[in-house]
Design an enzyme around this catalytic site. Sequence first.
Site, PDB file in Angstrom:
ATOM      1  N   GLN A 105      15.122  -1.934  25.890  1.00 27.92           N
ATOM      2  CA  GLN A 105      14.377  -0.678  25.786  1.00 27.92           C
ATOM      3  C   GLN A 105      13.691  -0.438  27.125  1.00 27.92           C
ATOM      4  OE1 GLN A 105      10.447  -0.351  23.776  1.00 27.92           O
ATOM      5  NE2 GLN A 105      11.532   0.966  22.337  1.00 27.92           N
ATOM      6  N   TYR A 180       4.280   7.357  25.182  1.00 28.78           N
ATOM      7  CA  TYR A 180       4.524   6.839  26.534  1.00 28.78           C
ATOM      8  C   TYR A 180       4.928   7.997  27.446  1.00 28.78           C
ATOM      9  CZ  TYR A 180       4.369   2.385  24.054  1.00 28.78           C
ATOM     10  OH  TYR A 180       3.964   1.330  23.278  1.00 28.78           O
ATOM     11  N   ARG A 354       9.953  -4.546  10.984  1.00 25.87           N
ATOM     12  CA  ARG A 354       9.172  -5.516  10.205  1.00 25.87           C
ATOM     13  C   ARG A 354      10.024  -6.333   9.245  1.00 25.87           C
ATOM     14  NH1 ARG A 354       5.020  -0.956   8.286  1.00 25.87           N
ATOM     15  NH2 ARG A 354       7.000   0.181   8.436  1.00 25.87           N
TER      16      ARG A 354
END
Length: 411
Positions: A105, A180, A354
Amino acid sequence: MDHDNNTSRSPFSPLRVGPLTLRNRFIKAATNEGMSIDGVPSKQLVRFHESMAAGGTAMTTLAYCSVSHDGRTLPGQIVLQPDSLAHLRVLTDAVHRHGAAASAQITHGGCFTFMTQRSTPRPLSASGGFNKIGMLSGMFRKQAMTEADMDQVVREFAQGARLAREAGFDAVEIHMGHGYLLSQFISPLYNKRRDAYGGSLENRLRFPRQVLRAVLDAVGRDMAVLCKYSITEGVKGGNQPEDGVAIARLLEAEGANMLVLSAGMNAESITTMFGSSFPKENRVRPSNPLVAAAMAIQQLRERPVDFRELYLLEHSRRIRQAVKVPLAYLGGVTSLRGVQQVLDEGFDALALGRALIAEPDLVAKFAAGASQQGICTACNRCVAMMYTPGGTSCVLGAPGDPVLNAQAAAS
């Protein structure tokens, strides 16, 4: 690819993404793990991603690889630079040993940063002025990027992608969400520009599209190029689901090989991202006082949200109906039944965060018929575990190894 057929698509069938073929439809989503030191992965981070590959996942995503020193959000984060290559190669080799693919990423934090040392007087963003993120670190102002700044960052993304290729990654995921830098251009909350890079959504996408084009030109023949973005920002004044549809169309037109459909913003709408609250009793106290303060402020702002499986499906369906580009659904996948529903609705892949932190071998369990339902309860304690010495882990299992987490991967 025909998304309208009624035949049930197997989650264990191969998937082509640009020049890359994945062995099945499961992707480990990027999650900040707190397992990097001095800009390189730790041995614990290698073990973490290898466990995803060994557990049957088709591709694992290494979170937050900054394209420059200025692009980091937190100290120690991975920076794509020549010195990092040997360490990154240890990680990609470990993933490849198990027949899985590795994605890097690639990102830049812009004004969403706690790093006070930088090459510019103030953190860069779409627009200048007051920097609410900087309240915690004494960087109260941010500065608007010039076209020269943008050109430099475009080059940094392209070079970061080339370095990722050299390190053995099979794909890059350009992070355009969660607040971001690229998200700061896309979001009307952050982008107040009055030039060709502000105003209309198409203008706000101009710089992120330039980044995508440069990355495709640099590595697109050899690597899959994915874009992760927030299909809704979940906050008043931010992008709404209909904007998410328009963004998908623009990224498809630019040539993205796959879109990873996330939601929410780190500072403004974390529950939109995670689909559930961060209860007080679930908090690990981070040793970094800035992070502790940020989490406390966040808790004051958010309203309680109860987790439900596939919590982003309604918004994501709108994207599926609007574009033909392959889509990775992200958001509360916990059961094999949920997996099949997502594929039956025309999505191409499933990005799990998760659920795989809780059970790195969940895909293998699904494939063997040993499990229909993951053990993850979406308590979100794994998020705070990022700030513990062993890095991110599920509280239902063993914590990360702090000794391995203190050693650089290639040391």
